[in-house]
Motif scaffolding. Structure first.
Motif, PDB file in Angstrom:
ATOM      1  N   THR A  88       0.853  -1.188   0.000  1.00  0.00           N
ATOM      2  CA  THR A  88       0.000   0.000   0.000  1.00  0.00           C
ATOM      3  C   THR A  88       0.885   1.232   0.000  1.00  0.00           C
ATOM      4  O   THR A  88       2.096   1.152   0.224  1.00  0.00           O
ATOM      5  CB  THR A  88      -0.910   0.041   1.243  1.00  0.00           C
ATOM      6  N   ALA A  89       0.269   2.391  -0.188  1.00  0.00           N
ATOM      7  CA  ALA A  89       1.008   3.647  -0.134  1.00  0.00           C
ATOM      8  C   ALA A  89       1.643   3.837   1.249  1.00  0.00           C
ATOM      9  O   ALA A  89       2.678   4.479   1.371  1.00  0.00           O
ATOM     10  CB  ALA A  89       0.080   4.818  -0.463  1.00  0.00           C
ATOM     11  N   GLY A  90       1.050   3.230   2.264  1.00  0.00           N
ATOM     12  CA  GLY A  90       1.580   3.321   3.630  1.00  0.00           C
ATOM     13  C   GLY A  90       2.647   2.277   3.942  1.00  0.00           C
ATOM     14  O   GLY A  90       3.193   2.248   5.039  1.00  0.00           O
ATOM     15  N   GLY A  91       2.952   1.377   3.002  1.00  0.00           N
ATOM     16  CA  GLY A  91       4.011   0.397   3.205  1.00  0.00           C
ATOM     17  C   GLY A  91       3.552  -0.976   3.667  1.00  0.00           C
ATOM     18  O   GLY A  91       4.378  -1.860   3.869  1.00  0.00           O
ATOM     19  N   GLU A  92       2.249  -1.201   3.811  1.00  0.00           N
ATOM     20  CA  GLU A  92       1.739  -2.514   4.226  1.00  0.00           C
ATOM     21  C   GLU A  92       1.810  -3.486   3.052  1.00  0.00           C
ATOM     22  O   GLU A  92       1.359  -3.178   1.943  1.00  0.00           O
ATOM     23  CB  GLU A  92       0.292  -2.372   4.687  1.00  0.00           C
TER      24      GLU A  92
END
Length: 174
Positions: free
Chosen positions: A120-124
C-alpha cells in the motif's frame, strides 16, 4: 414426452456443472480485483539481477499489459497510487535441453525466476511471492543470430506466461 425429459435432464446437468464448478475456483474470465481493494497502482521497473540485457523492460511490460487486461485497476504515478508493485528478476539461465549425436545443441531451455510484491502507499504488504519461476524450450540453431533471436523470444514467452500466472494469483479471492 421423451424430448421434454431429455431437455429437463440437459438443463439439470448444465446447472449442476455451473454450481459445482463455481465453488472450486473456476470462474468465467473477467476483471479481477487486486488485494486490499487497490484501484490505482504504480508498477516500478523490475530490478534485473540476471545477465540478460533488457529483461527488466520485457518482464515489466508483460506484467503491466496483463494487469491492464485482466484487472480493474488503472496505472498511476507513484505519488497518486494506492498500491505499488515491485519486481526483481532473480535469474535467467540458458542451457541445452537436447543434443545430437555429434553434441550439437538441438533444443535449449531458458529459465527465469523472479520475486514480486505489492504494498500500500503506507508500506503494508498486501501480496508477495518469492522465487516464482518458469521455463521455455526453444529450437537451437547453428546460426548465432538465429539462436540469439530464439533465446530472446523464449524470454518474451516466459515473461508473458509468468505475468498471466502472477496476475491471476493476485486476483484470486477464493
Amino acid at each position: 414426452m421423451n424430448r421434454r425429459i431429455c431437455l429437463s435432464w440437459g438443463c439439470f446437468f448444465i446447472s449442476a456443472l455451473i454450481l459445482v464448478g463455481g465453488g472450486c475456483g473456476y470462474h468465467i474470465q473477467g476483471y479481477a480485483s487486486l488485494p486490499g481493494g487497490v484501484k490505482a497502482v504504480h508498477v516500478a521497473l523490475f530490478e534485473n539481477l540476471s545477465r540478460e540485457s533488457g529483461a527488466e523492460n520485457i518482464f515489466t511490460n508483460a506484467f503491466i499489459n496483463e494487469l491492464l487486461m485482466k484487472t480493474d485497476v488503472r496505472m498511476a504515478k507513484e505519488s497518486n497510487a494506492t498500491g505499488l508493485i515491485t519486481g526483481v528478476i532473480r535469474s535467467i539461465s540458458v542451457g541445452a535441453l537436447t543434443r545430437s549425436s555429434d553434441d550439437t545443441v538441438l533444443q535449449g531451455r531458458v529459465s527465469a525466476t523472479l520475486d514480486l510484491s505489492m504494498i500500500t502507499a503506507g508500506g503494508e504488504v498486501l501480496w508477495a511471492v518469492k522465487g516464482y519461476g518458469g521455463n521455455e524450450v526453444y529450437t537451437a540453431s547453428s546460426s548465432n543470430v538465429t539462436n540469439e533471436a530464439a533465446k530472446k523470444e523464449a524470454v518474451i514467452q516466459i515473461s508473458q506466461r509468468l505475468a498471466e500466472k502472477l496476475v491471476s494469483a493476485m486476483g484470486d479471492q477464493w
